[in-house]
Design a protein around this motif. Structure first.
Motif, PDB file in Angstrom:
ATOM      1  N   SER A   1      -8.982  10.693  -2.553  1.00 53.19           N
ATOM      2  CA  SER A   1      -8.828   9.343  -1.922  1.00 53.19           C
ATOM      3  C   SER A   1      -7.695   9.751  -0.875  1.00 53.19           C
TER       4      SER A   1
ATOM      5  N   GLU B   1     -14.809  10.011   5.955  1.00 50.44           N
ATOM      6  CA  GLU B   1     -15.447   9.220   4.965  1.00 50.44           C
ATOM      7  C   GLU B   1     -16.954  10.040   4.974  1.00 50.44           C
TER       8      GLU B   1
ATOM      9  N   GLN C   1      -8.354   4.551   2.973  1.00 50.76           N
ATOM     10  CA  GLN C   1      -7.816   3.227   3.077  1.00 50.76           C
ATOM     11  C   GLN C   1      -6.759   3.293   4.442  1.00 50.76           C
ATOM     12  N   TYR C   2      -6.384   2.182   5.076  1.00 46.60           N
ATOM     13  CA  TYR C   2      -5.420   2.073   5.763  1.00 46.60           C
ATOM     14  C   TYR C   2      -3.986   1.508   5.319  1.00 46.60           C
TER      15      TYR C   2
ATOM     16  N   ILE D   1       0.917  -1.172   0.152  1.00 47.69           N
ATOM     17  CA  ILE D   1      -0.113   0.060   0.205  1.00 47.69           C
ATOM     18  C   ILE D   1       0.881   1.309   0.263  1.00 47.69           C
TER      19      ILE D   1
ATOM     20  N   ARG E   1     -10.998   8.167   9.932  1.00 45.88           N
ATOM     21  CA  ARG E   1     -11.623   7.562   8.808  1.00 45.88           C
ATOM     22  C   ARG E   1     -13.036   7.882   8.866  1.00 45.88           C
TER      23      ARG E   1
ATOM     24  N   LEU F   1      -4.949   8.177   2.574  1.00 51.59           N
ATOM     25  CA  LEU F   1      -4.279   6.912   3.151  1.00 51.59           C
ATOM     26  C   LEU F   1      -3.915   7.403   4.205  1.00 51.59           C
TER      27      LEU F   1
ATOM     28  N   SER G   1     -12.592   8.764   0.283  1.00 46.88           N
ATOM     29  CA  SER G   1     -12.484   7.315   0.441  1.00 46.88           C
ATOM     30  C   SER G   1     -11.363   7.165   1.205  1.00 46.88           C
TER      31      SER G   1
END
Length: 264
Positions: free
Chosen positions: A140, A158, A165-166, A57, A154, A142, A163
Motif C-alpha cells: 500500500s 499500480e 491512495q492520494y 488520511i 499512481r 500513499l 495499491s
C-alpha cells in the motif's frame, strides 16, 4: 560563484512564472547577476478545498507501506494539517520527488529517499529498487500531492501491483492578474527569456498573454524543467530556443539561464 556571475545577465529581462511565494530566491539570483527579474506568476498555491479528508488520511500514514511526497508544497501543506507527522510515520518508508521536497521533509524531521538522477524527478524515483514490481507488489502506497496533479506515479505503481491512495493537501489556481498590468509588462519589460516550471503553465501563459503579443511570445526563449514541458511548449507553437534544466531548483535554473546567455 559571485565573481563569476557578476553582470552575466546584464540587462536581460527574465520572467519568472513560479508562484510569488516561491519566486523570490531565483529573482534574487537574477538581480545579483545584473538581470531584470519580473515576477509573472502563472499559478498560486492554496490549501485544498477538503482539508478534513486529507488530514484523516495523513493520520493513517503509519498503516501504509510507503509514502511518496510529490513536491515541497505537498510537504508544507501536509505538515500544516498534521504538525506531528514526523512522529506518526511508524514503519512507513518515506520517499520524495525532488531534492527540494526531500529538503522540506528533512526540515520537518522526516528522512526520505529520492531518485538517483540529477533531477530527482518522478521518473528517477521510479527507477529505485524499492519501487520495482517485485518490491511493491501487494504493498500500500500513499501519494501526498496537490489536487488534480499528474497521474504518472499512481499509474505506474499500480501497474507494478501496488495499491495507491492520494492525500491531496493543496491546490493550484490562476492568480488574478489585472489585464492592464499584463499589457504594461509586455510594453515596458518584454521578456528575453521565460522560466516555465510546469506543462500546465504553457497553456496558462498563452491564455494570459494579450492576442497582439502572441507572435512575440512564441518566439521567446524558454527555460523549462523537463522534457515534458519542452514538448508541450513545442506542440503549443513555441519556436524559440528552449533549454531544459537538469532540475527545478533555483540554482539549477539560474545556471541554465547563465548558460543560455553565454551561448546567445
Amino acid at each position: 560563484m559571485t565573481e563569476r556571475v557578476n553582470g552575466a545577465l546584464d540587462g536581460c529581462r527574465i520572467w519568472v512564472t513560479r508562484p510569488r511565494a516561491q519566486a523570490r530566491a531565483l529573482c534574487d539570483l537574477i538581480h545579483g547577476a545584473a538581470g531584470v527579474a519580473v515576477e509573472f506568476p502563472l499559478t498560486e498555491i492554496v490549501a485544498a478545498p477538503d482539508p478534513g479528508t486529507a488530514r484523516a488520511i495523513l493520520a493513517q500514514v503509519a498503516q501504509f507501506d510507503l509514502c511518496i511526497f510529490i513536491s515541497r508544497n505537498a510537504v508544507l501543506y501536509a505538515l500544516e494539517l498534521r504538525p506531528e507527522l514526523a512522529q506518526a510515520t511508524g514503519e512507513c518508508r518515506i520517499f520524495a520527488v525532488g531534492a527540494a521536497t526531500a529538503g522540506a521533509l528533512s526540515g520537518g524531521g522526516i528522512n526520505a529517499g529520492t531518485g538517483p538522477g540529477p533531477a530527482h524527478g518522478a521518473a528517477d524515483l521510479l527507477t529505485l529498487p524499492q519501487l520495482q514490481a517485485e518490491a511493491v507488489r501487494g504493498r500500500s502506497i500513499l501519494v501526498v500531492r496537490g489536487l488534480g496533479g499528474e497521474a504518472l506515479l499512481r499509474e505506474e505503481l499500480e501497474r507494478r501491483g501496488a495499491s495507491v491512495q492520494y492525500a491531496e493537501v493543496y491546490q493550484r489556481r490562476r492568480p488574478d492578474l489585472d489585464h492592464d498590468y499584463v499589457m504594461r509588462l509586455w510594453q515596458q519589460t518584454p521578456p528575453d527569456v521565460i522560466v516555465l516550471t510546469s506543462a500546465g503553465g504553457v497553456r496558462t501563459l498563452l491564455e494570459m498573454t494579450p492576442a497582439g503579443q502572441h507572435i512575440l511570445l512564441l518566439r521567446t526563449a524558454l527555460v523549462v524543467i523537463s522534457d515534458r514541458v519542452c514538448t508541450t511548449a513545442r506542440r503549443a507553437g513555441f519556436t524559440g530556443a528552449i533549454l531544459v534544466a537538469a532540475g527545478a531548483s533555483d540554482l539549477i535554473l539560474f545556471q541554465t539561464l547563465l548558460n543560455w546567455r553565454s551561448n546567445k
